[in-house]
Write a protein that holds these residues in place. Sequence first.
Motif, PDB file in Angstrom:
ATOM      1  N   ASP A   1       0.819  -1.228   0.000  1.00  0.00           N
ATOM      2  CA  ASP A   1       0.000   0.000   0.000  1.00  0.00           C
ATOM      3  C   ASP A   1       0.846   1.268   0.000  1.00  0.00           C
ATOM      4  O   ASP A   1       1.285   1.755   1.051  1.00  0.00           O
ATOM      5  N   PHE A   2       1.061   1.789  -1.200  1.00  0.00           N
ATOM      6  CA  PHE A   2       1.779   3.055  -1.355  1.00  0.00           C
ATOM      7  C   PHE A   2       0.910   4.219  -0.884  1.00  0.00           C
ATOM      8  O   PHE A   2      -0.301   4.221  -1.046  1.00  0.00           O
ATOM      9  N   GLY A   3       1.556   5.213  -0.312  1.00  0.00           N
ATOM     10  CA  GLY A   3       0.859   6.445   0.061  1.00  0.00           C
ATOM     11  C   GLY A   3       0.873   7.447  -1.094  1.00  0.00           C
ATOM     12  O   GLY A   3       0.072   8.373  -1.120  1.00  0.00           O
ATOM     13  N   PHE A   4       1.788   7.253  -2.058  1.00  0.00           N
ATOM     14  CA  PHE A   4       1.926   8.132  -3.221  1.00  0.00           C
ATOM     15  C   PHE A   4       1.997   7.269  -4.469  1.00  0.00           C
ATOM     16  O   PHE A   4       2.492   6.156  -4.449  1.00  0.00           O
ATOM     17  N   ASN A   5       1.544   7.827  -5.558  1.00  0.00           N
ATOM     18  CA  ASN A   5       1.624   7.143  -6.842  1.00  0.00           C
ATOM     19  C   ASN A   5       2.964   7.476  -7.516  1.00  0.00           C
ATOM     20  O   ASN A   5       3.521   8.550  -7.301  1.00  0.00           O
ATOM     21  N   HIS A   6       3.500   6.548  -8.301  1.00  0.00           N
ATOM     22  CA  HIS A   6       4.710   6.736  -9.111  1.00  0.00           C
ATOM     23  C   HIS A   6       5.971   6.952  -8.284  1.00  0.00           C
ATOM     24  O   HIS A   6       6.901   7.607  -8.742  1.00  0.00           O
ATOM     25  N   VAL A   7       6.033   6.438  -7.075  1.00  0.00           N
ATOM     26  CA  VAL A   7       7.253   6.521  -6.257  1.00  0.00           C
ATOM     27  C   VAL A   7       7.584   5.106  -5.784  1.00  0.00           C
ATOM     28  O   VAL A   7       7.150   4.672  -4.723  1.00  0.00           O
ATOM     29  N   PRO A   8       8.379   4.341  -6.574  1.00  0.00           N
ATOM     30  CA  PRO A   8       8.696   2.953  -6.213  1.00  0.00           C
ATOM     31  C   PRO A   8       9.806   2.879  -5.154  1.00  0.00           C
ATOM     32  O   PRO A   8      10.927   2.474  -5.426  1.00  0.00           O
ATOM     33  N   SER A   9       9.485   3.307  -3.942  1.00  0.00           N
ATOM     34  CA  SER A   9      10.453   3.324  -2.849  1.00  0.00           C
ATOM     35  C   SER A   9       9.753   2.885  -1.568  1.00  0.00           C
ATOM     36  O   SER A   9       8.556   3.129  -1.383  1.00  0.00           O
ATOM     37  N   MET A  10      10.507   2.273  -0.671  1.00  0.00           N
ATOM     38  CA  MET A  10       9.940   1.881   0.616  1.00  0.00           C
ATOM     39  C   MET A  10       9.525   3.119   1.417  1.00  0.00           C
ATOM     40  O   MET A  10       8.638   3.038   2.264  1.00  0.00           O
ATOM     41  N   ASP A  11      10.138   4.263   1.155  1.00  0.00           N
ATOM     42  CA  ASP A  11       9.760   5.501   1.842  1.00  0.00           C
ATOM     43  C   ASP A  11       8.336   5.925   1.503  1.00  0.00           C
ATOM     44  O   ASP A  11       7.709   6.672   2.263  1.00  0.00           O
ATOM     45  N   ALA A  12       7.816   5.449   0.367  1.00  0.00           N
ATOM     46  CA  ALA A  12       6.471   5.837  -0.057  1.00  0.00           C
ATOM     47  C   ALA A  12       5.399   4.849   0.409  1.00  0.00           C
ATOM     48  O   ALA A  12       4.218   5.053   0.159  1.00  0.00           O
ATOM     49  N   ILE A  13       5.799   3.792   1.118  1.00  0.00           N
ATOM     50  CA  ILE A  13       4.841   2.801   1.604  1.00  0.00           C
ATOM     51  C   ILE A  13       4.128   3.365   2.828  1.00  0.00           C
ATOM     52  O   ILE A  13       4.751   3.753   3.817  1.00  0.00           O
ATOM     53  N   ALA A  14       2.786   3.394   2.753  1.00  0.00           N
ATOM     54  CA  ALA A  14       1.979   3.860   3.883  1.00  0.00           C
ATOM     55  C   ALA A  14       1.471   2.681   4.714  1.00  0.00           C
ATOM     56  O   ALA A  14       1.126   2.850   5.879  1.00  0.00           O
TER      57      ALA A  14
END
Length: 191
Positions: A104-117
């Motif tokens: 579950d990403f918190g942002f679209n188009h950011v393939p990073s663990m930092d963007a996982i919500a």
Amino acid sequence: NRIIGTYSAKYNLTDFLNFEGKFAFEYSTGDYNTYNPYDTYTRSSGLPIYSKGSLNIDKTVMLSRNAQITVNFNKKFGNFNTRAKISYLFEKQTYNSSSTNGQDFGFNHVPSMDAIAGDISVTSYKDAVLAKNYFGILYIDFKDKYIFDGMIRYDGSSLFGADARWNPYYRVSGAYRITEDIKIPGIQELK
């Protein structure tokens, strides 16, 4: 990525005594990533299911190496042919892996663990196997008729428990080549 190498050397000390050394290694790494974007749809039971995406990152490292040192002896004493070998073998293999999974990403188009919500899970695995082997071989024959062959080996491996880690092995054999003394029609070798 993989690197493999093998090296060997031989040194003749005399015409009947030589030393051999061998070393080999294999080093490999692997990076595996799986990325499902924020707006991924999957089908389950015929119905589309909306997903906020996922990211999986796996890394592996394997290093295997072995080394062997051997002393070889080969000499004739009168009617006796003698061959002997003493050797030591060392083997070690290490393996490390880690896996990080995020849902579950918190942002679209950011393939990073930092963007996982959503949830992130991390696992790792480490393993090492060590083995050592000592052995000696003796071969003697008299006039190429009477043959003795013996070997003793002492093996150790970390794959077994402390009480069963080291074990001796041996073999002994003898032979008499009858056809060296007695000619038998139609038979070339009888031992």
